[in-house]
Motif scaffolding. Structure first.
Motif, PDB file in Angstrom:
ATOM      1  N   ALA A 157       0.791  -1.170   0.190  1.00 19.33           N
ATOM      2  CA  ALA A 157       0.090  -0.165   0.084  1.00 19.33           C
ATOM      3  C   ALA A 157       0.928   1.277  -0.185  1.00 19.33           C
ATOM      4  O   ALA A 157       0.607   2.280  -0.856  1.00 19.33           O
ATOM      5  CB  ALA A 157      -0.953  -0.049   1.099  1.00 19.33           C
ATOM      6  N   GLU A 158       1.996   1.114   0.784  1.00 20.94           N
ATOM      7  CA  GLU A 158       2.786   2.394   0.796  1.00 20.94           C
ATOM      8  C   GLU A 158       3.617   2.592  -0.749  1.00 20.94           C
ATOM      9  O   GLU A 158       3.585   3.710  -1.133  1.00 20.94           O
ATOM     10  CB  GLU A 158       4.058   2.034   1.826  1.00 20.94           C
ATOM     11  N   TYR A 159       3.646   1.410  -1.453  1.00 24.82           N
ATOM     12  CA  TYR A 159       4.398   1.528  -2.674  1.00 24.82           C
ATOM     13  C   TYR A 159       3.252   2.122  -3.595  1.00 24.82           C
ATOM     14  O   TYR A 159       3.701   2.962  -4.664  1.00 24.82           O
ATOM     15  CB  TYR A 159       4.839   0.050  -3.075  1.00 24.82           C
ATOM     16  N   LEU A 160       2.126   1.665  -3.632  1.00 24.88           N
ATOM     17  CA  LEU A 160       1.111   2.078  -4.264  1.00 24.88           C
ATOM     18  C   LEU A 160       0.528   3.735  -3.951  1.00 24.88           C
ATOM     19  O   LEU A 160      -0.364   4.189  -4.419  1.00 24.88           O
ATOM     20  CB  LEU A 160      -0.160   1.355  -4.427  1.00 24.88           C
ATOM     21  N   GLU A 161       1.060   3.956  -2.805  1.00 29.74           N
ATOM     22  CA  GLU A 161       0.866   5.678  -2.226  1.00 29.74           C
ATOM     23  C   GLU A 161      -0.864   5.486  -2.160  1.00 29.74           C
ATOM     24  O   GLU A 161      -1.570   6.589  -2.539  1.00 29.74           O
ATOM     25  CB  GLU A 161       1.247   6.556  -3.321  1.00 29.74           C
ATOM     26  N   MET A 162      -1.323   4.613  -1.247  1.00 31.18           N
ATOM     27  CA  MET A 162      -2.726   4.563  -0.980  1.00 31.18           C
ATOM     28  C   MET A 162      -3.050   5.312   0.326  1.00 31.18           C
ATOM     29  O   MET A 162      -3.207   5.041   1.213  1.00 31.18           O
ATOM     30  CB  MET A 162      -3.301   3.298  -0.935  1.00 31.18           C
ATOM     31  N   TYR A 163      -2.930   6.758   0.290  1.00 24.17           N
ATOM     32  CA  TYR A 163      -2.725   7.769   1.361  1.00 24.17           C
ATOM     33  C   TYR A 163      -4.107   8.253   1.429  1.00 24.17           C
ATOM     34  O   TYR A 163      -5.215   8.024   0.688  1.00 24.17           O
ATOM     35  CB  TYR A 163      -1.859   8.732   1.028  1.00 24.17           C
ATOM     36  N   GLU A 164      -4.359   8.849   2.687  1.00 24.49           N
ATOM     37  CA  GLU A 164      -5.695   9.647   2.878  1.00 24.49           C
ATOM     38  C   GLU A 164      -5.695  10.611   1.982  1.00 24.49           C
ATOM     39  O   GLU A 164      -7.134  11.237   1.981  1.00 24.49           O
ATOM     40  CB  GLU A 164      -5.553  10.065   4.453  1.00 24.49           C
ATOM     41  N   THR A 165      -4.824  11.157   1.646  1.00 23.76           N
ATOM     42  CA  THR A 165      -5.101  12.456   0.798  1.00 23.76           C
ATOM     43  C   THR A 165      -5.464  11.981  -0.555  1.00 23.76           C
ATOM     44  O   THR A 165      -6.187  13.036  -1.544  1.00 23.76           O
ATOM     45  CB  THR A 165      -3.668  13.279   0.375  1.00 23.76           C
ATOM     46  N   VAL A 166      -5.510  10.711  -0.919  1.00 21.74           N
ATOM     47  CA  VAL A 166      -6.069  10.350  -2.262  1.00 21.74           C
ATOM     48  C   VAL A 166      -7.565   9.949  -1.896  1.00 21.74           C
ATOM     49  O   VAL A 166      -8.669  10.282  -2.817  1.00 21.74           O
ATOM     50  CB  VAL A 166      -5.518   9.152  -2.631  1.00 21.74           C
ATOM     51  N   GLU A 167      -7.729   9.203  -0.792  1.00 21.28           N
ATOM     52  CA  GLU A 167      -9.240   8.940  -0.492  1.00 21.28           C
ATOM     53  C   GLU A 167      -9.441   8.655   1.113  1.00 21.28           C
ATOM     54  O   GLU A 167      -8.704   8.073   1.570  1.00 21.28           O
ATOM     55  CB  GLU A 167      -9.862   7.869  -1.202  1.00 21.28           C
ATOM     56  N   LYS A 168     -10.415   9.185   1.669  1.00 20.52           N
ATOM     57  CA  LYS A 168     -10.553   8.967   3.178  1.00 20.52           C
ATOM     58  C   LYS A 168     -10.760   7.592   3.531  1.00 20.52           C
ATOM     59  O   LYS A 168     -11.465   6.822   2.637  1.00 20.52           O
ATOM     60  CB  LYS A 168     -11.705   9.839   3.871  1.00 20.52           C
ATOM     61  N   GLY A 169     -10.205   7.121   4.513  1.00 20.30           N
ATOM     62  CA  GLY A 169     -10.451   5.691   4.787  1.00 20.30           C
ATOM     63  C   GLY A 169      -9.558   4.606   3.939  1.00 20.30           C
ATOM     64  O   GLY A 169     -10.002   3.486   3.549  1.00 20.30           O
ATOM     65  N   ASN A 170      -8.532   5.261   3.360  1.00 19.15           N
ATOM     66  CA  ASN A 170      -7.779   4.518   2.734  1.00 19.15           C
ATOM     67  C   ASN A 170      -7.042   3.149   3.391  1.00 19.15           C
ATOM     68  O   ASN A 170      -6.954   3.264   4.407  1.00 19.15           O
ATOM     69  CB  ASN A 170      -6.722   5.221   1.834  1.00 19.15           C
ATOM     70  N   LEU A 171      -6.159   2.422   2.487  1.00 21.84           N
ATOM     71  CA  LEU A 171      -5.686   1.124   3.088  1.00 21.84           C
ATOM     72  C   LEU A 171      -4.601   1.333   4.031  1.00 21.84           C
ATOM     73  O   LEU A 171      -4.636   0.908   4.947  1.00 21.84           O
ATOM     74  CB  LEU A 171      -5.407   0.264   1.920  1.00 21.84           C
ATOM     75  N   ILE A 172      -3.684   2.224   3.763  1.00 23.48           N
ATOM     76  CA  ILE A 172      -2.706   2.640   4.816  1.00 23.48           C
ATOM     77  C   ILE A 172      -3.202   2.961   6.263  1.00 23.48           C
ATOM     78  O   ILE A 172      -2.708   2.359   7.033  1.00 23.48           O
ATOM     79  CB  ILE A 172      -1.756   3.453   4.266  1.00 23.48           C
ATOM     80  N   TYR A 173      -4.308   3.830   6.244  1.00 18.84           N
ATOM     81  CA  TYR A 173      -4.662   4.024   7.308  1.00 18.84           C
ATOM     82  C   TYR A 173      -5.574   3.044   8.217  1.00 18.84           C
ATOM     83  O   TYR A 173      -5.178   2.929   9.427  1.00 18.84           O
ATOM     84  CB  TYR A 173      -5.867   5.270   7.107  1.00 18.84           C
ATOM     85  N   LYS A 174      -6.163   2.259   7.466  1.00 21.67           N
ATOM     86  CA  LYS A 174      -6.876   0.936   8.068  1.00 21.67           C
ATOM     87  C   LYS A 174      -6.055  -0.149   8.601  1.00 21.67           C
ATOM     88  O   LYS A 174      -6.153  -0.605   9.795  1.00 21.67           O
ATOM     89  CB  LYS A 174      -7.811   0.461   7.128  1.00 21.67           C
TER      90      LYS A 174
END
Length: 622
Positions: A107-124
């Motif tokens: 998820a870090e590699y794919l940059e799945m951040y909260e800035t892209v969408e709330k409740g994204n995978l990194i956060y969870k």
């Protein structure tokens, strides 16, 4: 094991062979992503809504050519990418201790951040790690194990450090507060099993042992284990004994054949690094690990040809605790290609270091009082007695090897020749075994090895054996007979040996009253020319009859005084007659006595000099 489910839609990923994955929907796929050797046929919209990296990659490709996107360097490979893709589609995906780190790194590699969408995978995933995984003892260990293949991503994301902190914190907690499950297959103390803790007939709750955590940590690979133990030592809340127990459990778990003193396996470089690391992790406190464990480490270090630095360090540690060792611990097998069965050189080096440490010991504190000095001396003498007995018993075992050179046997025995011994029975046993297994020894070689023991310090049982031992030189047998006769006569007369046997001592060659090794003596060749079997037989018989008379004297107190005089007279006259005949036989052959200048190994015992001064002088028959 903790787990977390994400998404609500059914899993629609299908497989076509081993290398193709696709989503089974009515809409045709419009993007191909290569991860390793697997092709993923997917849809752009779900992926672009949650991955900033895929947005950039797709924007840089041509819509007309529909070129595939390569993600060969994504951490976790196809399995981790599939988790991220399913999350983008909203499909059900289950995270647990085995796959959560790989999913987090992907998820870090794919940059799945909260800035892209709330409740994204990194956060969870971060919430799951903090609220569940790092609060679980076994899950933290499992997660730490999975980080090894994901370095440097797992280190940069601080997953490794968080796992180690969680494990160390739990391992350092008061055992009474441990409420989670753990692996413990070793024997606990009775009190820890709850077998001895009762109050008014009610059994108390079973106690948690202090080393409850060591077996679970043995599952870690050596680099991770090293980090955990180093952190535990740094915090300083764990006793050195428990850390030592952990190192022992890890060696038994990770080194096949270690308990037998060998290392079995093909990956010698791996085992060599493991042994060096365990040696490096040893607590500095003395007795934090047993001497037996240290000796097995040394044996593994020699077998695997580990570094000299670690080997020297562990040999120094062993020397400090050598009085705790057993003979079985010291039976190092010789390297391949050598004829000797046991590696006596290693034992010689260990004993030599022990001797150097004992001689170099000093009381550093100027405030130490006389009581402390006495205790220090008592402890030192006690350890020397144990090491002397250990060396004697080891030599008795090593002497069974017919290829053991006499020089190595003598060199090792002489290292402890000045150590106090209650008796010389054990060194006599070793000498007798060597003579038995080496029947071709010359007369001078037999003389050399027999000088290691003091006949005055043999017990009655050992004397009985020695006078009937045909392997011993004649001079040694006569010495044993004389001192045994002296003891028996002293008992019957009720006086000291020096008072009773002045006439007998004059019979010794040169009238020797001193050490058997500093007195004027006859050579072995002189003794071998004496035809004295009848004389020896007569002396043995006289010794037996004297013992019987002593017993009779002890049973009749009224005739004690007369018996003393009679016994003394009979003993002196008969012994004088027999010894005179031995001497006269040699005189007739024109033999000349020569001086033997070597010193008796145990005749300088200060303790005996103080308690029995009349027996501290060695009566030489050599």
């Amino acid at each position: 094991m903790k787990f977390m489910k994400l998404g609500s839609k059914p899993d629609q990923f299908e497989t076509d062979g081993d290398n193709i994955r696709y989503v089974a929907t009515e809409l045709s796929t419009d993007i191909i992503i290569n991860v390793g050797n697997v092709k993923f046929y997917l849809h752009k919209f779900p992926l672009l809504s949650k991955s900033s990296r895929l947005q950039k990659l797709i924007a840089s490709t041509s819509d007309e050519n529909n070129d595939p996107i390569d993600l060969h360097d994504i951490p976790g490979g196809p399995a981790a990418f599939e988790i991220c893709a399913k999350f983008c589609y909203g499909m059900v995906v289950t995270l647990n201790a085995y796959n959560v780190v790989a999913a987090r790194c992907a998820a870090e590699y794919l940059e799945m951040y909260e800035t892209v969408e709330k409740g994204n995978l990194i956060y969870k995933i971060d919430v799951f790690l903090t609220s569940s995984i790092f609060r679980s003892w076994k899950d933290s260990i499992i997660v730490l194990q999975t980080t090894k293949s994901l370095i440097p991503w797992s280190e940069e994301l601080k997953v490794v450090s968080h796992c180690i902190d969680s494990i160390v914190t739990k391992a350092s907690i008061d055992p009474s507060k441990v409420e989670w499950s753990y692996t413990y297959n070793r024997k606990k103390l009775p009190s820890e099993n709850g077998n001895e803790s009762h109050w008014n007939g009610v059994k108390k709750q079973q106690m948690v042992p202090k080393d409850w955590w060591v077996e679970d940590l043995s599952e870690l690979q050596i680099d991770l284990y090293k980090q955990v133990i180093t952190t535990i030592k740094t915090k300083g809340r764990m006793s050195a004994n428990i850390i030592g127990e952990s190192l022992k459990a890890y060696a038994l778990r990770r080194l096949p054949g270690f308990i037998k003193g060998t290392v079995q396996g093909d990956d010698l470089a791996k085992y060599r690094y493991l042994v060096d690391t365990i040696i490096w992790l040893l607590p500095s406190e003395r007795n934090s690990v047993s001497c037996s464990f240290l000796l097995k480490l040394l044996q593994a270090s020699i077998t695997l040809e580990c570094g000299d630095t670690g080997r020297k360090e562990i040999m120094q540690r062993i020397a400090e605790q050598l009085d705790e060792a057993t003979v079985g611990d010291l039976l190092f097998h010789s390297p391949t290609g050598e004829t000797a069965l046991y590696n006596i050189d290693i034992v010689h080096d260990l004993v030599e270091q022990f001797v150097m440490q004992k001689h170099g010991a000093r009381i550093d504190s100027p405030g130490d009082n006389e009581f402390q000095e006495i205790c220090t001396k008592f402890t030192s003498d006690d350890s020397k007695i144990k090491v002397a007995r250990l060396v004697d018993d080891y030599l008795a075992q090593a002497a069974r090897d017919s290829s053991l050179p006499l020089s190595k046997f003598v060199d090792l025995a002489e290292l402890v020749s000045g150590f106090p011994r209650p008796t010389h029975d054990s060194i006599y046993r070793a000498i007798d075994m060597f003579l038995k297994e080496h029947p071709s020894l010359t007369k001078s070689e037999k003389k050399r090895i027999c000088k290691l023991m003091d006949c005055k310090k043999l017990s009655a049982e050992a004397c009985t054996h020695a006078v009937q031992n045909e392997r011993l030189p004649l001079r040694v047998v006569v010495q044993v007979l004389f001192f045994e006769q002296a003891r028996a006569t002293a008992y019957s007369g009720g006086c000291s040996t020096s008072d009773l046997h002045g006439s007998i001592r004059t019979l010794l060659p040169g009238g020797s009253h001193g050490s058997s090794r500093s007195a004027t003596t006859n050579t072995d060749e002189d003794w071998d020319t004496v035809q004295s079997s009848e004389e020896l037989k007569a002396l043995k018989g006289e010794l037996t009859s004297l013992r019987l008379r002593n017993k009779g004297v002890g049973n009749n107190e009224n005739s004690l005084d007369d018996a003393k005089l009679n016994t003394e007279k009979v003993a002196t006259n008969k012994v004088k007659k027999i010894f005179s005949k031995l001497w006269s036989n040699k005189d007739r052959q024109g033999e000349i006595s020569s001086s033997d200048t070597s010193d008796s190994p145990a005749s300088t015992n200060a303790e005996e000099n103080r308690s029995t001064p009349s027996r501290s002088r060695r009566h030489s028959l050599s």
